[in-house]
Design a protein around this motif. Structure first.
Motif, PDB file in Angstrom:
ATOM      1  N   ASP A 114       0.817  -1.214   0.000  1.00 29.34           N
ATOM      2  CA  ASP A 114       0.000   0.000   0.000  1.00 29.34           C
ATOM      3  C   ASP A 114       0.853   1.269   0.000  1.00 29.34           C
ATOM      4  N   GLN A 279      -4.252   0.181  -7.970  1.00 25.80           N
ATOM      5  CA  GLN A 279      -4.434  -0.383  -6.641  1.00 25.80           C
ATOM      6  C   GLN A 279      -5.636  -1.325  -6.595  1.00 25.80           C
ATOM      7  N   ARG A 283      -5.248  -5.290  -5.755  1.00 22.98           N
ATOM      8  CA  ARG A 283      -5.911  -5.897  -4.596  1.00 22.98           C
ATOM      9  C   ARG A 283      -6.765  -7.085  -5.021  1.00 22.98           C
TER      10      ARG A 283
END
Length: 290
Positions: A114, A279, A283
């Protein structure tokens, strides 16, 4: 409801949300009046159409409502003083604050993967900060607008964290507290700035039409579509469909008001959007079964 119908609802959600900047700037009212009256109409509409909202809120729901009220107020004021691109791209930085708040409020540690996402969004924000925006008819104080947009971003992050806590702690079979939080937030936003919104010296039928659109359609109907659309669509696909909002928002203000932000604002927004897209996909791949 089929999955394709849910996808259409999410696309409609993003489309309605994206018109907020252009509609807010079309009003001849003050920023306080725009924020207060928009939330008043939206709160009443949601209370009417969402049966789950007609319950007395808990103290936790009230706290989430405060975060949402800050979001609503700051977003309207940000669009009053800055470009719609600045307002929506800055609010897109909310995931950074969610990650920062997670260890303390959600007991969820920030993963190593992250960090790159946070850096990418920080770079995008830096472009927004250094963009030499000049005051225009639809963006009278870009610096103040950016500050308010940052407040909207933090408020939205707190709202997302709060909703996650409410969902995590909800007992099986208990009602969804999200509609309550939305109604409470709109009510708080309306009442908080109502003294600054009154008296109303200039008000036209066109202003009334825009306010009804903002409250009933751009906020109220959009959230109804969101609630039902999320029931059949996965988190990744939903997040990608909802990216249509920040893409279209500055386009509408360009077409309706001729508002053209500085190229660094577009660059910063592009970095934020690209980082969010990467992102979301990353994920989804990490969660996929091997």
């Amino acid at each position: 409801m089929s999955i394709n119908s849910s996808r259409v609802l999410l696309l409609l959600t993003a489309l309605l949300f994206s018109t907020g900047g252009a509609a807010i700037k079309a009003l001849s009212l003050t920023g306080w009046q725009r924020a207060s009256f928009r939330s008043a109409i939206a709160g009443v509409f949601l209370l009417i159409v969402l049966r789950q909202a007609r319950r007395w809120p808990t103290w936790r729901t009230l706290l989430v409502g405060v975060g949402y009220a800050v979001t609503m107020l700051c977003f309207v004021l940000a669009n009053t003083y800055a470009s719609a691109a600045t307002a929506i791209f800055t609010q897109g930085l909310a995931p950074v604050f969610v990650l920062l708040l997670s260890p303390w409020l959600l007991r969820e540690q920030v993963a190593r993967h992250d960090i790159g996402f946070m850096v990418a969004l920080a770079v995008g924000y830096m472009f927004l900060l250094v963009a030499p925006e000049t005051a225009t008819r639809t963006a009278t104080d870009p610096g103040l607008g950016l500050l308010l947009a940052t407040g909207s971003c933090v408020g939205w992050a707190c709202t997302l964290v709060g909703l996650r806590i409410l969902a995590r702690d909800r007992q099986p079979g208990a009602h969804d507290p999200t509609p309550q939080a939305l109604v409470v937030g709109n009510a708080l936003a309306c009442v908080a700035v109502l003294p600054m919104a009154l008296p109303v010296e200039h008000f036209s039928w066109l202003d009334l039409a825009w306010l009804v659109y903002l409250g009933v359609f751009q906020i109220g109907l959009a959230y109804v579509c969101l609630v039902y659309g999320l029931r059949r669509v996965g988190a990744l696909e939903a997040s990608l469909l909802l990216l249509l909002e920040p893409v279209l928002s500055p386009v509408w203000t360009l077409l309706v008001h001729g508002e053209s932000p500085h190229h660094l604002t577009w660059l910063g927004g592009g970095v934020v959007l690209l980082g969010t897209l990467v992102q979301a996909v990353a994920r989804a791949r990490r969660r996929a079964p091997n």
